[in-house]
Structures are given as C-alpha cells and as structure tokens.
Design an enzyme around this catalytic site. Sequence first.
Site, mmCIF file in Angstrom:
data_model
loop_
_atom_site.group_PDB
_atom_site.id
_atom_site.type_symbol
_atom_site.label_atom_id
_atom_site.label_comp_id
_atom_site.label_asym_id
_atom_site.label_seq_id
_atom_site.Cartn_x
_atom_site.Cartn_y
_atom_site.Cartn_z
ATOM 1 N N LYS A 22 0.815 -1.198 0.000
ATOM 2 C CA LYS A 22 0.000 0.000 0.000
ATOM 3 C C LYS A 22 0.859 1.263 0.000
ATOM 4 O O LYS A 22 0.403 2.327 -0.357
ATOM 5 C CB LYS A 22 -0.873 0.026 1.264
ATOM 6 C CG LYS A 22 -1.851 -1.097 1.405
ATOM 7 C CD LYS A 22 -2.601 -0.917 2.749
ATOM 8 C CE LYS A 22 -3.395 -2.147 3.105
ATOM 9 N NZ LYS A 22 -3.881 -2.058 4.513
ATOM 10 N N GLY A 23 2.082 1.151 0.481
ATOM 11 C CA GLY A 23 2.877 2.331 0.835
ATOM 12 C C GLY A 23 3.094 3.352 -0.258
ATOM 13 O O GLY A 23 3.270 4.537 0.022
ATOM 14 N N GLU B 124 7.744 2.311 -5.877
ATOM 15 C CA GLU B 124 7.828 1.784 -4.509
ATOM 16 C C GLU B 124 7.963 2.939 -3.525
ATOM 17 O O GLU B 124 8.384 4.042 -3.881
ATOM 18 C CB GLU B 124 9.043 0.825 -4.449
ATOM 19 C CG GLU B 124 9.417 0.278 -3.101
ATOM 20 C CD GLU B 124 8.344 -0.605 -2.455
ATOM 21 O OE1 GLU B 124 7.197 -0.125 -2.310
ATOM 22 O OE2 GLU B 124 8.673 -1.727 -2.038
ATOM 23 N N ASP B 125 7.618 2.671 -2.254
ATOM 24 C CA ASP B 125 7.742 3.725 -1.237
ATOM 25 C C ASP B 125 9.167 3.808 -0.672
ATOM 26 O O ASP B 125 9.795 4.858 -0.724
ATOM 27 C CB ASP B 125 6.708 3.546 -0.112
ATOM 28 C CG ASP B 125 6.757 2.168 0.559
ATOM 29 O OD1 ASP B 125 7.534 1.290 0.117
ATOM 30 O OD2 ASP B 125 6.009 1.967 1.535
ATOM 31 N N ASP C 290 14.540 -0.857 1.573
ATOM 32 C CA ASP C 290 15.195 -1.014 2.878
ATOM 33 C C ASP C 290 16.247 -2.127 2.731
ATOM 34 O O ASP C 290 17.340 -1.878 2.218
ATOM 35 C CB ASP C 290 14.073 -1.353 3.871
ATOM 36 C CG ASP C 290 14.509 -1.460 5.309
ATOM 37 O OD1 ASP C 290 15.454 -0.775 5.708
ATOM 38 O OD2 ASP C 290 13.889 -2.230 6.063
ATOM 39 N N LYS D 197 17.006 3.595 1.648
ATOM 40 C CA LYS D 197 17.809 3.479 2.880
ATOM 41 C C LYS D 197 19.004 2.594 2.570
ATOM 42 O O LYS D 197 18.999 1.397 2.876
ATOM 43 C CB LYS D 197 16.990 2.732 3.946
ATOM 44 C CG LYS D 197 16.034 3.532 4.753
ATOM 45 C CD LYS D 197 15.603 2.650 5.939
ATOM 46 C CE LYS D 197 14.169 2.841 6.273
ATOM 47 N NZ LYS D 197 13.713 1.872 7.292
ATOM 48 N N PHE E 152 13.127 4.640 11.172
ATOM 49 C CA PHE E 152 11.790 4.216 10.753
ATOM 50 C C PHE E 152 10.975 5.434 10.343
ATOM 51 O O PHE E 152 10.744 6.348 11.138
ATOM 52 C CB PHE E 152 11.072 3.435 11.857
ATOM 53 C CG PHE E 152 9.958 2.623 11.293
ATOM 54 C CD1 PHE E 152 10.197 1.358 10.771
ATOM 55 C CD2 PHE E 152 8.673 3.144 11.219
ATOM 56 C CE1 PHE E 152 9.162 0.620 10.197
ATOM 57 C CE2 PHE E 152 7.646 2.414 10.652
ATOM 58 C CZ PHE E 152 7.891 1.150 10.145
ATOM 59 N N ASP F 148 3.394 3.687 6.450
ATOM 60 C CA ASP F 148 2.739 3.455 7.746
ATOM 61 C C ASP F 148 3.640 2.813 8.793
ATOM 62 O O ASP F 148 4.705 2.294 8.499
ATOM 63 C CB ASP F 148 1.559 2.498 7.542
ATOM 64 C CG ASP F 148 2.031 1.047 7.345
ATOM 65 O OD1 ASP F 148 2.940 0.833 6.516
ATOM 66 O OD2 ASP F 148 1.522 0.151 8.047
ATOM 67 N N ARG G 253 -0.334 6.935 7.457
ATOM 68 C CA ARG G 253 -0.290 7.025 5.991
ATOM 69 C C ARG G 253 -0.823 8.374 5.502
ATOM 70 O O ARG G 253 -0.420 8.873 4.456
ATOM 71 C CB ARG G 253 -1.143 5.926 5.347
ATOM 72 C CG ARG G 253 -0.599 4.518 5.510
ATOM 73 C CD ARG G 253 -1.326 3.577 4.568
ATOM 74 N NE ARG G 253 -1.187 2.178 4.935
ATOM 75 C CZ ARG G 253 -0.148 1.407 4.593
ATOM 76 N NH1 ARG G 253 0.834 1.905 3.899
ATOM 77 N NH2 ARG G 253 -0.099 0.144 4.960
HETATM 78 P P1 IMP Z 1 12.637 -4.372 2.212
HETATM 79 O O1 IMP Z 1 12.071 -5.624 1.619
HETATM 80 O O2 IMP Z 1 13.413 -4.664 3.475
HETATM 81 O O3 IMP Z 1 13.428 -3.535 1.247
HETATM 82 O O4 IMP Z 1 11.422 -3.541 2.733
HETATM 83 C C1 IMP Z 1 10.681 -2.790 1.899
HETATM 84 C C2 IMP Z 1 9.306 -2.506 2.466
HETATM 85 O O5 IMP Z 1 9.284 -2.439 3.880
HETATM 86 C C3 IMP Z 1 8.893 -1.149 1.952
HETATM 87 O O6 IMP Z 1 8.177 -1.284 0.776
HETATM 88 C C4 IMP Z 1 8.042 -0.622 3.084
HETATM 89 O O7 IMP Z 1 6.702 -0.994 2.859
HETATM 90 C C5 IMP Z 1 8.579 -1.300 4.317
HETATM 91 N N1 IMP Z 1 9.487 -0.394 5.030
HETATM 92 C C6 IMP Z 1 10.835 -0.352 4.967
HETATM 93 N N2 IMP Z 1 11.328 0.632 5.736
HETATM 94 C C7 IMP Z 1 10.253 1.233 6.285
HETATM 95 C C8 IMP Z 1 10.102 2.379 7.157
HETATM 96 O O8 IMP Z 1 11.071 3.047 7.573
HETATM 97 N N3 IMP Z 1 8.832 2.718 7.481
HETATM 98 C C9 IMP Z 1 7.739 2.023 7.034
HETATM 99 N N4 IMP Z 1 7.832 0.984 6.218
HETATM 100 C C10 IMP Z 1 9.081 0.582 5.843
HETATM 101 MG MG MG Z 2 6.194 -1.185 0.521
#
Ligand code: IMP
Ligand code: MG
Length: 180
Positions: free
Chosen positions: A50-51, A104-105, A108, A136, A157, A164, A170
């Site tokens: 959703k982000g 994408e939002d 990470d 990040k 975070f 969210d 959000r």
């Molecule tokens: P990854 O798979 O570890 O890269 O995580 C990606 C997903 O985790 C993103 O699409 C976000 O939805 C969520 N996410 C990562 N960091 C944050 C944050 O700081 N706040 C909220 N959601 C996060």
């Molecule tokens: Mg996401």
Amino acid sequence: MSKKQTVTTITPLFSAETIGNRIREIGKEISDDYAGATPECPLHLVVVLKGAFIFAADLARAITIPCTIDFIHASSYGSERTSSGNVAIRHNLNVAGRHLLLVEDIIDTGLTMQQITAELRALQPASLKICSLLDKPEARKHPVAIAYTGFIVPNTFIVGFGIDHNERYRELPSLGILCS
Ligand code: IMP
Ligand code: MG
C-alpha cells in the site's frame, strides 16, 4: 486504572512542499527518458501497495508522456519495525512486452524489490526499471538497481505520505522519523 502509555513523536524529515518539488523533478526525468512512449505503447507504472499509493498518484500526474497504471500488493513488515524477511506478493498483471516502471515507497533491505522484480521478469516485460520515493542504503542486504530515487534517508523508521507503522500515519502530508 490508567494504562501505561508510550509517547510517540514524529521528527519532521521532508515537508509536503519539498516532496512535491522532488516528485515534479522525477516526473520530468522519467518523461524525458521514456519520450518514445505512445498511447499504443505507453509506460506502464506498477505501483507497490500500500505504501506507494500517494507517491504514485502524484508521480503519475507529474509524468507528461502516455502511461498506464496497475498495482501489485507486497507486505514484508509485521508489527515490528524490522523487515520480517518474508514477502507476500499478490498481483494479477499481464505485462509481457510492456515497458514497466515499478513505483515503490521505500527500499530497505532490498528483499521486496528483489522478489517482485524476479517475479515480473519471468513475465517477460520489454523493460523493467525501479522508482522509489525513499532509499535506505545503509539497510541494504539484497542489491537493487534503483533508476529513480526521491530521497536517500538514514536507517531509521519513516512514516507519512502513504508510509505506515501498523497502518497508522499514511495520511500525513509530509515525511517524518517515528521516535518512541
Ligand atoms: P525491504 O524488503 O526490506 O526492502 O522492505 C521494503 C518494504 O518495507 C517497503 O516497501 C516498506 O513498505 C517497508 N518499510 C521499509 N522501511 C520502512 C520504514 O522506515 N517505514 C515504514 N515501512 C518501511
Ligand atoms: Mg512497501
């Protein structure tokens, strides 16, 4: 009896105006890069729910070439503020031969993007690039090539502007760091 309360504060990171300006810049860059797009062969935005829903809504309106929009649902975070290491992906996409831009939002650890791109590549699109509002890099465990990045952020975070924590925040028009 009073319940123990934890005080949550949000430290401002990027204002709505700063975010809007950056999205307009990215929209122009994308429009220039995909200048050959036509109504018959548009750029296809694949928005990660959703982000990314608010980012994508603004980005789509900042793009001036023909584009179409579809959605993919991914969840990797549980209730804690760390990556769960488990990504559930749901979609119903028909993307063979199309030029895809994943929206994408936050990237990470990179796990979500790695799994989504693997799944979409198997569907044989003409091309596939990634656009993320936030990156990040300090948290990266799985390498991801990001073509368009809004802002590089520290390994904290972040909430707001569609992003969210346990489905909260959000709706905030700006981005901030969740502190508690
Ligand atoms: P990854 O798979 O570890 O890269 O995580 C990606 C997903 O985790 C993103 O699409 C976000 O939805 C969520 N996410 C990562 N960091 C944050 C944050 O700081 N706040 C909220 N959601 C996060
Ligand atoms: Mg996401």
